[in-house]
Design a protein around this motif. Structure first.
Motif, PDB file in Angstrom:
ATOM      1  N   ILE A  67       0.862  -1.180   0.000  1.00 21.17           N
ATOM      2  CA  ILE A  67       0.000   0.000   0.000  1.00 21.17           C
ATOM      3  C   ILE A  67       0.898   1.229   0.000  1.00 21.17           C
ATOM      4  CG2 ILE A  67      -1.722   1.292   1.314  1.00 21.17           C
ATOM      5  CD1 ILE A  67      -2.660  -1.428   2.440  1.00 21.17           C
ATOM      6  N   THR A  68       0.600   2.171  -0.889  1.00 23.56           N
ATOM      7  CA  THR A  68       1.396   3.395  -0.956  1.00 23.56           C
ATOM      8  C   THR A  68       0.525   4.600  -0.619  1.00 23.56           C
ATOM      9  OG1 THR A  68       0.945   3.861  -3.290  1.00 23.56           O
ATOM     10  CG2 THR A  68       2.815   2.433  -2.811  1.00 23.56           C
ATOM     11  N   LEU A  69       1.149   5.596  -0.037  1.00 21.75           N
ATOM     12  CA  LEU A  69       0.515   6.889   0.186  1.00 21.75           C
ATOM     13  C   LEU A  69       1.250   7.892  -0.694  1.00 21.75           C
ATOM     14  CD1 LEU A  69       0.000   6.979   4.048  1.00 21.75           C
ATOM     15  CD2 LEU A  69      -1.658   6.410   2.290  1.00 21.75           C
ATOM     16  N   SER A  70       0.488   8.736  -1.364  1.00 21.20           N
ATOM     17  CA  SER A  70       1.117   9.705  -2.253  1.00 21.20           C
ATOM     18  C   SER A  70       0.583  11.108  -1.998  1.00 21.20           C
ATOM     19  CB  SER A  70       0.865   9.318  -3.716  1.00 21.20           C
ATOM     20  OG  SER A  70      -0.517   9.283  -3.990  1.00 21.20           O
ATOM     21  N   ASN A  71       1.440  12.066  -2.268  1.00 21.70           N
ATOM     22  CA  ASN A  71       1.088  13.475  -2.182  1.00 21.70           C
ATOM     23  C   ASN A  71       0.444  13.848  -3.510  1.00 21.70           C
ATOM     24  OD1 ASN A  71       1.002  16.243  -2.173  1.00 21.70           O
ATOM     25  ND2 ASN A  71       3.151  16.540  -1.672  1.00 21.70           N
ATOM     26  N   GLN A  72      -0.806  14.276  -3.491  1.00 22.33           N
ATOM     27  CA  GLN A  72      -1.511  14.630  -4.718  1.00 22.33           C
ATOM     28  C   GLN A  72      -1.770  16.116  -4.842  1.00 22.33           C
ATOM     29  OE1 GLN A  72      -4.007  10.541  -5.404  1.00 22.33           O
ATOM     30  NE2 GLN A  72      -5.143  12.306  -4.871  1.00 22.33           N
ATOM     31  N   LEU A  73      -1.228  16.904  -3.936  1.00 21.41           N
ATOM     32  CA  LEU A  73      -1.571  18.319  -3.935  1.00 21.41           C
ATOM     33  C   LEU A  73      -0.424  19.202  -4.422  1.00 21.41           C
ATOM     34  CD1 LEU A  73      -4.057  19.945  -3.299  1.00 21.41           C
ATOM     35  CD2 LEU A  73      -3.285  20.152  -0.961  1.00 21.41           C
ATOM     36  N   LEU A  74       0.651  19.228  -3.676  1.00 24.00           N
ATOM     37  CA  LEU A  74       1.794  20.067  -4.025  1.00 24.00           C
ATOM     38  C   LEU A  74       3.044  19.203  -4.108  1.00 24.00           C
ATOM     39  CD1 LEU A  74       1.060  23.024  -1.593  1.00 24.00           C
ATOM     40  CD2 LEU A  74       0.653  22.981  -4.054  1.00 24.00           C
ATOM     41  N   TYR A  75       3.593  19.076  -5.302  1.00 20.08           N
ATOM     42  CA  TYR A  75       4.808  18.291  -5.471  1.00 20.08           C
ATOM     43  C   TYR A  75       5.526  18.740  -6.738  1.00 20.08           C
ATOM     44  CZ  TYR A  75       1.711  15.820  -8.688  1.00 20.08           C
ATOM     45  OH  TYR A  75       0.832  15.525  -9.690  1.00 20.08           O
ATOM     46  N   THR A  76       6.817  18.510  -6.775  1.00 16.11           N
ATOM     47  CA  THR A  76       7.596  18.703  -7.987  1.00 16.11           C
ATOM     48  C   THR A  76       8.159  17.340  -8.363  1.00 16.11           C
ATOM     49  OG1 THR A  76       9.555  19.267  -6.685  1.00 16.11           O
ATOM     50  CG2 THR A  76       8.216  21.096  -7.483  1.00 16.11           C
ATOM     51  N   ILE A  77       8.277  17.095  -9.641  1.00 17.35           N
ATOM     52  CA  ILE A  77       8.719  15.784 -10.108  1.00 17.35           C
ATOM     53  C   ILE A  77      10.190  15.859 -10.481  1.00 17.35           C
ATOM     54  CG2 ILE A  77       8.363  13.997 -11.845  1.00 17.35           C
ATOM     55  CD1 ILE A  77       5.455  15.069 -12.056  1.00 17.35           C
ATOM     56  N   GLU A  78      10.949  14.921  -9.925  1.00 21.06           N
ATOM     57  CA  GLU A  78      12.372  14.819 -10.202  1.00 21.06           C
ATOM     58  C   GLU A  78      12.700  13.393 -10.625  1.00 21.06           C
ATOM     59  OE1 GLU A  78      14.358  16.081  -6.639  1.00 21.06           O
ATOM     60  OE2 GLU A  78      13.310  17.998  -6.605  1.00 21.06           O
ATOM     61  N   ARG A  79      13.866  13.235 -11.222  1.00 19.47           N
ATOM     62  CA  ARG A  79      14.312  11.892 -11.609  1.00 19.47           C
ATOM     63  C   ARG A  79      14.337  10.981 -10.381  1.00 19.47           C
ATOM     64  NH1 ARG A  79      16.813  12.014 -15.794  1.00 19.47           N
ATOM     65  NH2 ARG A  79      18.182  13.748 -15.289  1.00 19.47           N
ATOM     66  N   ASN A  80      13.953   9.757 -10.557  1.00 17.66           N
ATOM     67  CA  ASN A  80      13.894   8.695  -9.536  1.00 17.66           C
ATOM     68  C   ASN A  80      12.668   8.783  -8.635  1.00 17.66           C
ATOM     69  OD1 ASN A  80      16.167   7.226 -10.342  1.00 17.66           O
ATOM     70  ND2 ASN A  80      17.499   8.656  -9.263  1.00 17.66           N
ATOM     71  N   ASP A  81      11.848   9.815  -8.771  1.00 24.09           N
ATOM     72  CA  ASP A  81      10.596   9.853  -8.012  1.00 24.09           C
ATOM     73  C   ASP A  81       9.690   8.723  -8.491  1.00 24.09           C
ATOM     74  OD1 ASP A  81      11.330  12.108  -6.614  1.00 24.09           O
ATOM     75  OD2 ASP A  81      10.111  13.487  -7.815  1.00 24.09           O
ATOM     76  N   ILE A  82       8.936   8.170  -7.580  1.00 19.64           N
ATOM     77  CA  ILE A  82       7.918   7.190  -7.943  1.00 19.64           C
ATOM     78  C   ILE A  82       6.596   7.945  -7.991  1.00 19.64           C
ATOM     79  CG2 ILE A  82       6.728   5.087  -7.238  1.00 19.64           C
ATOM     80  CD1 ILE A  82       9.374   4.175  -5.962  1.00 19.64           C
ATOM     81  N   VAL A  83       5.939   7.871  -9.153  1.00 16.97           N
ATOM     82  CA  VAL A  83       4.719   8.640  -9.374  1.00 16.97           C
ATOM     83  C   VAL A  83       3.545   7.726  -9.699  1.00 16.97           C
ATOM     84  CG1 VAL A  83       5.948  10.720 -10.132  1.00 16.97           C
ATOM     85  CG2 VAL A  83       5.249   9.015 -11.824  1.00 16.97           C
TER      86      VAL A  83
END
Length: 179
Positions: A67-83
């Motif tokens: 089970i994963t929890l993710s930030n869906q509001l404020l985020y910046t995407i960088e290399r190696n991030d899991i999206v």
């Protein structure tokens, strides 16, 4: 036996005032409860995403039924991030960002090259098939599963998925736990 009687007259105005105060207190309690409920609803539907992993495409990092929890509001995407993003069929998919907009990516002899430089990937299992060099479009991301065994991960290497437009990304994984 002595009987005491309160000889103060009952003030009708005071009784009415006490009733009004009780009603206000009750209304405020209900409004507070509804406000807290609205915050919980907003948080669970728009700010924090919960995803249950199905399959082994992100193994060994994430496994089936994690089970994963993710930030869906404020985020910046960088290399190696899991999206987490939505595929063409509306299903949530979870992958790792390998290349950013305007970067080139290619796979030679199982090694991933971004802008001509091999990237270090300690999190993978298996060896990916070779892939011709391609440019990641502006506003899009190249994503791959951590399980690089052929046929284990349907990701940006496939024309069925391709690069992921930024608008399709729903969130960035914060953490996960197993079941």
């Amino acid at each position: 036996m002595r009987l005491e009687v309160d000889l103060h007259p009952i003030n009708a105005n005071q009784l009415e005032l006490e009733k009004t105060e009780k009603k206000k207190g009750s209304l405020l309690n209900w409004l507070g409860f509804l406000f807290i409920l609205a915050i919980i609803f907003f948080t669970t539907h728009y700010a924090i995403g919960i995803t249950v992993i199905s399959g082994q495409s992100m193994a060994p990092t994430l496994n089936d039924k994690n089970i994963t929890l993710s930030n869906q509001l404020l985020y910046t995407i960088e290399r190696n991030d899991i999206v987490i993003f939505q595929d063409k069929n509306g299903f949530d998919v979870i992958k790792r960002v390998i290349a950013l907009p305007n970067e080139t990516i290619e796979i030679k002899d199982g090694l991933v090259f971004v802008n001509g430089q091999p990237i270090e990937e300690e999190y993978i299992v298996g060896t990916a098939n070779d892939m011709e060099k391609q440019l990641v479009a502006e506003g899009s991301y190249f994503v791959m599963g951590d399980n690089r065994e052929p046929g284990e991960s349907l990701d940006s290497r496939s024309s069925d998925i391709g690069t992921i437009p930024e608008g399709k990304i729903k969130g960035k994984m914060l953490f996960s736990f197993g079941m």
